[in-house]
Design a protein around this motif. Sequence first.
Motif, PDB file in Angstrom:
ATOM      1  N   LYS A 128      19.570 -11.507 -26.586  1.00 45.60           N
ATOM      2  CA  LYS A 128      20.111 -11.737 -25.779  1.00 45.60           C
ATOM      3  C   LYS A 128      21.096 -13.638 -26.416  1.00 45.60           C
ATOM      4  N   GLU A 129      20.088 -13.966 -27.245  1.00 46.62           N
ATOM      5  CA  GLU A 129      20.898 -15.346 -27.579  1.00 46.62           C
ATOM      6  C   GLU A 129      21.671 -15.655 -28.670  1.00 46.62           C
ATOM      7  N   TYR A 130      22.953 -15.752 -29.088  1.00 40.96           N
ATOM      8  CA  TYR A 130      24.064 -16.211 -29.784  1.00 40.96           C
ATOM      9  C   TYR A 130      23.839 -17.190 -30.346  1.00 40.96           C
ATOM     10  N   TYR A 133      22.732 -16.930 -34.419  1.00 39.96           N
ATOM     11  CA  TYR A 133      23.865 -16.065 -35.040  1.00 39.96           C
ATOM     12  C   TYR A 133      24.745 -17.094 -35.603  1.00 39.96           C
ATOM     13  N   ASN A 134      24.986 -17.719 -34.202  1.00 40.81           N
ATOM     14  CA  ASN A 134      26.100 -19.215 -35.113  1.00 40.81           C
ATOM     15  C   ASN A 134      25.520 -19.990 -36.483  1.00 40.81           C
ATOM     16  N   ASP A 137      27.579 -12.271 -39.174  1.00 39.28           N
ATOM     17  CA  ASP A 137      27.079 -13.317 -37.988  1.00 39.28           C
ATOM     18  C   ASP A 137      27.785 -13.794 -36.335  1.00 39.28           C
ATOM     19  N   ARG A 193      28.675 -10.743 -34.608  1.00 46.48           N
ATOM     20  CA  ARG A 193      27.047 -10.454 -33.830  1.00 46.48           C
ATOM     21  C   ARG A 193      27.301 -11.540 -32.294  1.00 46.48           C
ATOM     22  N   CYS A 194      27.552 -12.559 -32.540  1.00 46.61           N
ATOM     23  CA  CYS A 194      27.461 -14.106 -31.463  1.00 46.61           C
ATOM     24  C   CYS A 194      29.000 -13.480 -30.399  1.00 46.61           C
ATOM     25  N   HIS A 195      30.520 -12.829 -30.850  1.00 48.76           N
ATOM     26  CA  HIS A 195      30.771 -13.037 -30.785  1.00 48.76           C
ATOM     27  C   HIS A 195      30.582 -11.534 -29.309  1.00 48.76           C
ATOM     28  N   LYS A 196      29.831 -10.417 -30.226  1.00 54.51           N
ATOM     29  CA  LYS A 196      29.683 -10.021 -29.198  1.00 54.51           C
ATOM     30  C   LYS A 196      28.893  -9.485 -27.587  1.00 54.51           C
ATOM     31  N   ILE A 197      27.345 -10.973 -28.287  1.00 52.11           N
ATOM     32  CA  ILE A 197      26.753 -11.778 -26.911  1.00 52.11           C
ATOM     33  C   ILE A 197      26.989 -12.551 -25.873  1.00 52.11           C
ATOM     34  N   TYR A 198      28.050 -13.125 -26.798  1.00 52.71           N
ATOM     35  CA  TYR A 198      28.767 -14.367 -25.936  1.00 52.71           C
ATOM     36  C   TYR A 198      30.191 -14.278 -26.237  1.00 52.71           C
TER      37      TYR A 198
END
Length: 250
Positions: free
Chosen positions: A35-37, A40-41, A59, A62-67
């Motif tokens: 759950k940590e975005y 990745y950012n 990366d 992946r960040c967009h997908k989580i938050y």
Amino acid sequence: MDAYIKRGYSKSYLNDYQRTIEDSTEAIKLDIKKKEYIPYNNRGLALFHLGENEKSLKDFDRCHKIYPQFSLAYHNEGLVFSNLKNYNRTIKSYSKAIQYEPDNYDDWNRRGDAFLRLNKYKQAISDYDRALKGKSDDYITWTRRSIALYNLKKYKEADYSWNKALEYNPDKALEYNPDYDYVWYGKARMYGLKTELLLAVKNLKKAIILNPKYKEKAKTDDAFDLIREQPIFQAVLFENKWAAHYFENH
């Protein structure tokens, strides 16, 4: 996990991007719930600074997908696409950033730059106007705005924007930049069309100093048709000694 995230973030401020990548990777490994975005950012931005554009984009994705509402990740993604000269994707990234953080003038400004690169001058001006509401003394925004206006043949407004750039930062605004020599030439064209000989000549001279290509361009540019045969104008085009003496004393 939090310690790795914080340390990696702090390392990015020291331009220690490799350590940022290492710490962010450790944080990602420890994220059991996935759950940590933020890591990745942070890792994506560090990868971008190291020239790893494709890995960087993965990366951010992946960040967009989580938050999906995290505007900074779209901003950073826009940096990558701009670096790749993919300006349509740049626009999409900054549009998402603006959607989630509409008061960030930098996102408006950068999207305006992408529109400018695609010759979409009206959209660029609209974004620059919005950016200037957030930071009215940004000389770069005023400069780019003048370029867009010049290309729309709105010479009076273009001149106003360029003068605002000079007003807010005369030293920086006059440093060499491919866009700035373009503005000096645009001012010269504007004065040429108005048959204001001395102002046209002075601005043309500045453009030529920054970029010699404008000497040849001015020889056939129809904006100078009404003043081209004037001795002062001819002197600039053909660099005689009289021209040098004239500009040293005016």
